[in-house]
Write an enzyme that holds these catalytic residues in place. Sequence first.
Site: not given
Length: 467
Positions: A31, A118, A163-164, A285, A293, A325, A330
């Site tokens: 790790s 641990n 709304t909506h 673009s 954009n 553990y 990990q």
Amino acid sequence: MTKENNSGSGKMWGGRFSEGTAASVEAFSASIHYDARLYKYDIAGSKAHAAMLSANGVLTSEELKAITDGLSAIEKEIDAGRFEFKRELEDVHMNIEKALIDRIGPAGAKLHSGRSRNDQVAVDFKLYLRDQCDHIIELLDAVRKSFVIVARKYLGHLMPGYTHLQRAQPVQIAHHMLAYYEMFSRDRERMVDCRKRLNLSPLGCAAMAGSGLPIDRAMTASALGFDGVTANSMDTSGDRDYAIEFASTCTIIQLHLSRLSEELVLWSSQEFDFVNISDTFCTGSSIMPQKKNPDIPELIRGKSGRVVGSLMTLITLVKGLPLTYNRDLQESQEPVYDAVDTVTASLSIMAELLFNMSFKTDKMAQATQSGCMTATDLADYLVMKNVPFREAHGIVGRAVAFCITNGRELPDLTLEELSQFSPTIGKDVYKVLNIEGSVNSRISAGGTGLVRVEEAVIAAEKQLGIA
Ligand code: ARG
């Protein structure tokens, strides 16, 4: 299976092994390529642990000095990028401990008394997360401040509320901005709460049953700035609730950012044309010369998936995991690191973006003029004249249908036209059909009337100390 040539004793834990670890196993289980991020916390935890061991007679003061100086020297090497992390030493804990032993000899080999990896990894992870909570709280405050500054700047300017995604009622632009202020204020509270709950020290729970050595958990806890010690060693060595809670708080933050981003994308389209995001925050673009954009809000919106994914990974990881553990744990680190990197980057850029855009107030005000947005006001007007609300709703619905068929707006209708729908409508109706009047009548607590929004801006400025 390929085997490395090192003997069992080549590993820090190799005493009971007669053969070396397969190279494939080392590669799969290491790790260090991500937990090296914890080195400062690992060193701080080790220094606190060593000081406690010395206070309790497990280390002499000479040994303590050698360990502390050795760890400081290692930390400097890592800071300077001169330390070589080795994959065969698995993780950050083993890399640092081995380097200490190589540097100072037998005293270094005493450091791991009364602890296990641990509890060590849990200490490191909690210390890391505590700092991240603090950092994210700062970034949330920066974003909250941006909203309040923008809200104050646009006080008195109107836009359609939706709304909506249909025009619903006219509102103050500032009210819309302060809606986000509230969302990110709740996120801040959640982060403060998460920090509070995680700030108990796991150190001294050892593998999972505690230690038989004379250790003092309260001493290391206070040296590391924890509020106290965890209560149960078995719970502690398998606990990752704090990581899940942190990731879920990050997820809610990123969801809030994605909602705002979506609105900025919509508002900067030609269809809405409500906002201008400065050139420095947009891209063009490669084929269409006319394009500008809104990449930054799009990317923030897109990055939500990563944070949601981190949370999903963590909850799936812990589901059905037996105490205490297990090496599965990990896997709890990388999703957290990705969530931290994504949320901190997104919050920072959003705080900046809010100062690199401007609202097209004329366009927004113009958009409030269509869509019969004062229909609710007309219904409320009738209610105040004693018409039952359901009946009023029907009357206004018929007036709106008339507007739609004839391409008209409610405030443009003549009194004769309006009174066809209800004889109760008198000439005082125009006060409520007017957009400004409509907005400013909404003075109920939390409403969009100018007085309420001004109060809300002032209250937010006070909370942020920018009054
Ligand atoms: N690298 C491990 C982790 O992050 C440290 C703990 C390992 N403990 C063990 N018993 N193998 O979880």
